[in-house]
Design a protein around this motif. Structure first.
Motif, PDB file in Angstrom:
ATOM      1  N   UNK A 130      -8.082 -11.121 -10.906  1.00 52.46           N
ATOM      2  CA  UNK A 130      -7.397 -12.168 -10.172  1.00 52.46           C
ATOM      3  C   UNK A 130      -6.247 -11.641  -9.323  1.00 52.46           C
ATOM      4  N   UNK A 131      -5.774 -10.443  -9.664  1.00 48.65           N
ATOM      5  CA  UNK A 131      -4.703  -9.815  -8.898  1.00 48.65           C
ATOM      6  C   UNK A 131      -5.248  -8.779  -7.920  1.00 48.65           C
ATOM      7  N   UNK A 132      -6.596  -8.709  -7.804  1.00 46.90           N
ATOM      8  CA  UNK A 132      -7.194  -7.763  -6.872  1.00 46.90           C
ATOM      9  C   UNK A 132      -7.415  -6.386  -7.449  1.00 46.90           C
ATOM     10  N   UNK A 133      -7.549  -6.300  -8.772  1.00 46.80           N
ATOM     11  CA  UNK A 133      -7.731  -5.025  -9.453  1.00 46.80           C
ATOM     12  C   UNK A 133      -9.016  -5.027 -10.269  1.00 46.80           C
ATOM     13  N   UNK A 134      -9.690  -3.887 -10.311  1.00 48.31           N
ATOM     14  CA  UNK A 134     -10.919  -3.750 -11.095  1.00 48.31           C
ATOM     15  C   UNK A 134     -10.641  -2.909 -12.331  1.00 48.31           C
ATOM     16  N   UNK A 135     -10.868  -3.488 -13.492  1.00 52.49           N
ATOM     17  CA  UNK A 135     -10.644  -2.773 -14.748  1.00 52.49           C
ATOM     18  C   UNK A 135     -11.703  -1.684 -14.918  1.00 52.49           C
ATOM     19  N   UNK A 161       0.781  -1.222   0.000  1.00 56.96           N
ATOM     20  CA  UNK A 161       0.000   0.000   0.000  1.00 56.96           C
ATOM     21  C   UNK A 161       0.814   1.274   0.000  1.00 56.96           C
ATOM     22  N   UNK A 162       2.003   1.237  -0.565  1.00 56.70           N
ATOM     23  CA  UNK A 162       2.913   2.390  -0.509  1.00 56.70           C
ATOM     24  C   UNK A 162       2.625   3.439  -1.580  1.00 56.70           C
ATOM     25  N   UNK A 191       2.620 -12.626 -12.047  1.00 54.78           N
ATOM     26  CA  UNK A 191       3.243 -12.353 -10.746  1.00 54.78           C
ATOM     27  C   UNK A 191       3.585 -10.870 -10.622  1.00 54.78           C
ATOM     28  N   UNK A 192       4.027 -10.252 -11.704  1.00 52.79           N
ATOM     29  CA  UNK A 192       4.314  -8.824 -11.669  1.00 52.79           C
ATOM     30  C   UNK A 192       3.052  -8.049 -11.291  1.00 52.79           C
ATOM     31  N   UNK A 193       1.916  -8.391 -11.899  1.00 55.88           N
ATOM     32  CA  UNK A 193       0.667  -7.687 -11.610  1.00 55.88           C
ATOM     33  C   UNK A 193       0.242  -7.904 -10.160  1.00 55.88           C
ATOM     34  N   UNK A 232      -0.291  -4.944  -7.427  1.00 60.68           N
ATOM     35  CA  UNK A 232      -1.509  -4.818  -6.631  1.00 60.68           C
ATOM     36  C   UNK A 232      -1.177  -4.681  -5.151  1.00 60.68           C
ATOM     37  N   UNK A 233      -0.191  -5.410  -4.695  1.00 65.19           N
ATOM     38  CA  UNK A 233       0.184  -5.358  -3.276  1.00 65.19           C
ATOM     39  C   UNK A 233       0.703  -3.998  -2.863  1.00 65.19           C
TER      40      UNK A 233
END
Length: 236
Positions: free
Chosen positions: A200-205, A115-116, A134-136, A140-141
């Motif tokens: 799947x990576x916790x992101x909403x398009x 969350x930085x 994995x990059x995405x 997300x993290x």
């Protein structure tokens, strides 16, 4: 101006290490200028002033400068030392205290707290890495809840990319190297899978822009563009 260096050069960065000297100048004309105009229009409506952004795979710093010009604080990360040096030279001294340059693998964000960042800008990066999913997830993290990711992805069945592959093959038979970036640019995504992949990576398009240096907006209704530029928000 802060600097944090790492010695290793990832495979994708090795290619860009060889072309770093002229990379930034390319954005002054042609397709690169068109691409920059698209990213600028996205940044203009994204409200980055006062926010902390990660320019992931910053290259020669073209988009780093655009973030700084809009009042963002930036961490500019790239795997190529020469690209990073070009980015460092390109930044106006009046903005130097707002940017930290870091050399390292774009796939390794373990140095950052969760969350930085308010935003992550990732232009022409995922197609060069070994594990784009994995990059995405790592991106997300490091994003805050509600934070924005702006990322370009090459779609499958892109007309210009398909033509370049055919051209590269033919020239290869003649012993010539054509469209050499294709030797290291491996990843392509099905346009219909973009939303699910980001989710799947916790992101909403939220929005997708099709970019192509040749096809008109009308033609893009029939053919796949060279790039998809996606805007996605961190869930939670």
């Amino acid at each position: 101006m802060q600097t944090d260096s790492k010695p290793s050069i990832p495979r994708g960065a090795e290619f860009h290490e060889q072309i770093a000297s002229n990379w930034g100048a390319g954005y002054a004309q042609g397709s690169f200028k068109q691409r920059l105009e698209l990213f600028n229009s996205i940044l203009d409506r994204s409200g980055v002033a006062g926010q902390r952004w990660l320019d992931l795979g910053c290259g020669s710093g073209v988009l780093t400068k655009e973030l700084l010009a809009r009042g963002a604080r930036v961490v500019a990360l790239d795997g190529s030392p020469s690209m990073l040096e070009a980015a460092r030279r390109s930044v106006d001294t009046t903005a130097s205290e707002l940017v930290a340059f870091r050399q390292g693998d774009v796939q390794d964000l373990s140095w950052s707290e969760s969350g930085a960042f308010d935003g992550v800008l990732c232009s022409s990066v995922v197609e060069y890495v070994d594990a784009p999913d994995e990059l995405i997830r790592q991106v997300s993290r490091v994003l805050k809840a509600g934070g924005l990711l702006i990322i370009s992805m090459p779609p499958k069945r892109s007309l210009i990319r398909t033509w370049q592959k055919v051209s590269r093959f033919i020239y290869g038979l003649l012993g010539k190297d054509r469209h050499s970036y294709l030797a290291v640019s491996r990843f392509e995504i099905d346009r219909g899978a973009v939303a699910g992949w980001l989710r799947g990576a916790g992101l909403r398009l939220e929005h997708v822009s099709g970019f192509d240096p040749i096809l008109s907006s009308r033609a893009l209704k029939l053919f796949f563009p060279a790039l998809l530029v996606c805007e996605a928000r961190r869930l939670g």
